[in-house]
Design a protein around this motif. Structure first.
Motif, PDB file in Angstrom:
ATOM      1  N   HIS A  62       0.844  -1.204   0.000  1.00 51.59           N
ATOM      2  CA  HIS A  62       0.000   0.000   0.000  1.00 51.59           C
ATOM      3  C   HIS A  62       0.880   1.256   0.000  1.00 51.59           C
ATOM      4  CE1 HIS A  62      -3.423   2.562   0.695  1.00 51.59           C
ATOM      5  NE2 HIS A  62      -2.806   3.085   1.754  1.00 51.59           N
ATOM      6  N   ALA A  63       1.970   1.234   0.773  1.00 52.71           N
ATOM      7  CA  ALA A  63       2.881   2.379   0.797  1.00 52.71           C
ATOM      8  C   ALA A  63       3.532   2.589  -0.566  1.00 52.71           C
ATOM      9  CB  ALA A  63       3.943   2.183   1.871  1.00 52.71           C
ATOM     10  N   LEU A  64       3.895   1.504  -1.262  1.00 47.79           N
ATOM     11  CA  LEU A  64       4.486   1.627  -2.598  1.00 47.79           C
ATOM     12  C   LEU A  64       3.485   2.199  -3.600  1.00 47.79           C
ATOM     13  CD1 LEU A  64       6.557  -1.660  -3.014  1.00 47.79           C
ATOM     14  CD2 LEU A  64       7.435   0.652  -2.788  1.00 47.79           C
ATOM     15  N   ARG A  65       2.230   1.821  -3.446  1.00 44.84           N
ATOM     16  CA  ARG A  65       1.210   2.280  -4.387  1.00 44.84           C
ATOM     17  C   ARG A  65       0.817   3.738  -4.157  1.00 44.84           C
ATOM     18  NH1 ARG A  65      -0.139  -0.384  -8.746  1.00 44.84           N
ATOM     19  NH2 ARG A  65      -2.332   0.068  -8.480  1.00 44.84           N
ATOM     20  N   THR A  66       0.961   4.237  -2.944  1.00 42.53           N
ATOM     21  CA  THR A  66       0.452   5.577  -2.640  1.00 42.53           C
ATOM     22  C   THR A  66       1.554   6.602  -2.408  1.00 42.53           C
ATOM     23  OG1 THR A  66       0.302   5.000  -0.297  1.00 42.53           O
ATOM     24  CG2 THR A  66      -1.672   4.679  -1.624  1.00 42.53           C
ATOM     25  N   ASP A  67       2.742   6.202  -1.977  1.00 42.07           N
ATOM     26  CA  ASP A  67       3.790   7.154  -1.631  1.00 42.07           C
ATOM     27  C   ASP A  67       4.898   7.112  -2.683  1.00 42.07           C
ATOM     28  OD1 ASP A  67       5.425   8.927  -0.350  1.00 42.07           O
ATOM     29  OD2 ASP A  67       5.899   7.616   1.344  1.00 42.07           O
ATOM     30  N   GLU A  72      10.253   5.276  -5.099  1.00 38.76           N
ATOM     31  CA  GLU A  72      11.608   5.609  -5.534  1.00 38.76           C
ATOM     32  C   GLU A  72      12.644   4.848  -4.705  1.00 38.76           C
ATOM     33  OE1 GLU A  72      14.672   9.389  -5.828  1.00 38.76           O
ATOM     34  OE2 GLU A  72      12.585   9.746  -5.250  1.00 38.76           O
ATOM     35  N   GLU A  73      12.441   4.787  -3.400  1.00 40.05           N
ATOM     36  CA  GLU A  73      13.360   4.061  -2.525  1.00 40.05           C
ATOM     37  C   GLU A  73      13.431   2.585  -2.920  1.00 40.05           C
ATOM     38  OE1 GLU A  73      13.390   2.554   2.099  1.00 40.05           O
ATOM     39  OE2 GLU A  73      12.390   4.448   1.642  1.00 40.05           O
ATOM     40  N   PHE A  74      12.271   1.992  -3.184  1.00 36.36           N
ATOM     41  CA  PHE A  74      12.223   0.578  -3.579  1.00 36.36           C
ATOM     42  C   PHE A  74      12.962   0.366  -4.895  1.00 36.36           C
ATOM     43  CE2 PHE A  74      10.134  -2.930  -5.833  1.00 36.36           C
ATOM     44  CZ  PHE A  74      10.335  -3.945  -4.913  1.00 36.36           C
ATOM     45  N   ALA A  75      12.722   1.239  -5.878  1.00 37.26           N
ATOM     46  CA  ALA A  75      13.361   1.090  -7.182  1.00 37.26           C
ATOM     47  C   ALA A  75      14.876   1.267  -7.072  1.00 37.26           C
ATOM     48  CB  ALA A  75      12.778   2.104  -8.157  1.00 37.26           C
ATOM     49  N   ARG A  76      15.297   2.208  -6.269  1.00 33.81           N
ATOM     50  CA  ARG A  76      16.730   2.454  -6.140  1.00 33.81           C
ATOM     51  C   ARG A  76      17.429   1.298  -5.433  1.00 33.81           C
ATOM     52  NH1 ARG A  76      18.310   7.950  -6.590  1.00 33.81           N
ATOM     53  NH2 ARG A  76      19.709   7.808  -4.798  1.00 33.81           N
ATOM     54  N   GLU A  77      16.795   0.712  -4.438  1.00 40.14           N
ATOM     55  CA  GLU A  77      17.417  -0.396  -3.709  1.00 40.14           C
ATOM     56  C   GLU A  77      17.342  -1.704  -4.478  1.00 40.14           C
ATOM     57  OE1 GLU A  77      15.517  -0.587   0.074  1.00 40.14           O
ATOM     58  OE2 GLU A  77      16.479   1.248   0.801  1.00 40.14           O
TER      59      GLU A  77
END
Length: 92
Positions: A62-67, A72-77
């Motif tokens: 839910h955090a990935l879908r809304t924030d 960006e943090e997920f994609a970068r890591e």
């Protein structure tokens, strides 16, 4: 003498033999039931742990879908994405 008569009673002998058979020799004997109860408690603990993990993953999703910052943090890591003015060093 009275105890001797009770012990030799055919109903007492039959009940004792039946109880011994059910306690030790039956397919669902006492020891098997205790092992199954232990496995049940262990499985219930696993279910509780996995339900907690599912809740945490749904929260992260839910955090990935809304924030956008979390995305960006997920994609970068995860995918080692970078901005144009950055250098990424991967240390293993």
């Amino acid at each position: 003498m009275k105890l001797f008569r009770i012990v030799l009673n055919k109903y007492f002998i039959t009940a004792t033999a039946f109880a011994a058979w059910m306690f030790f020799f039956d397919q669902n004997d006492f020891f098997t039931q205790r092992e199954r109860q232990r496995q049940l408690r262990e499985t219930e603990g696993d279910i509780a742990y996995l339900n907690q993990e599912i809740a945490e993953m749904e929260k992260a999703y839910h955090a990935l879908r809304t924030d956008p910052k979390k995305l960006e943090e997920f994609a970068r890591e995860r995918y080692r994405m970078k901005r144009d003015n950055e250098d990424v060093y991967v240390i293993e």
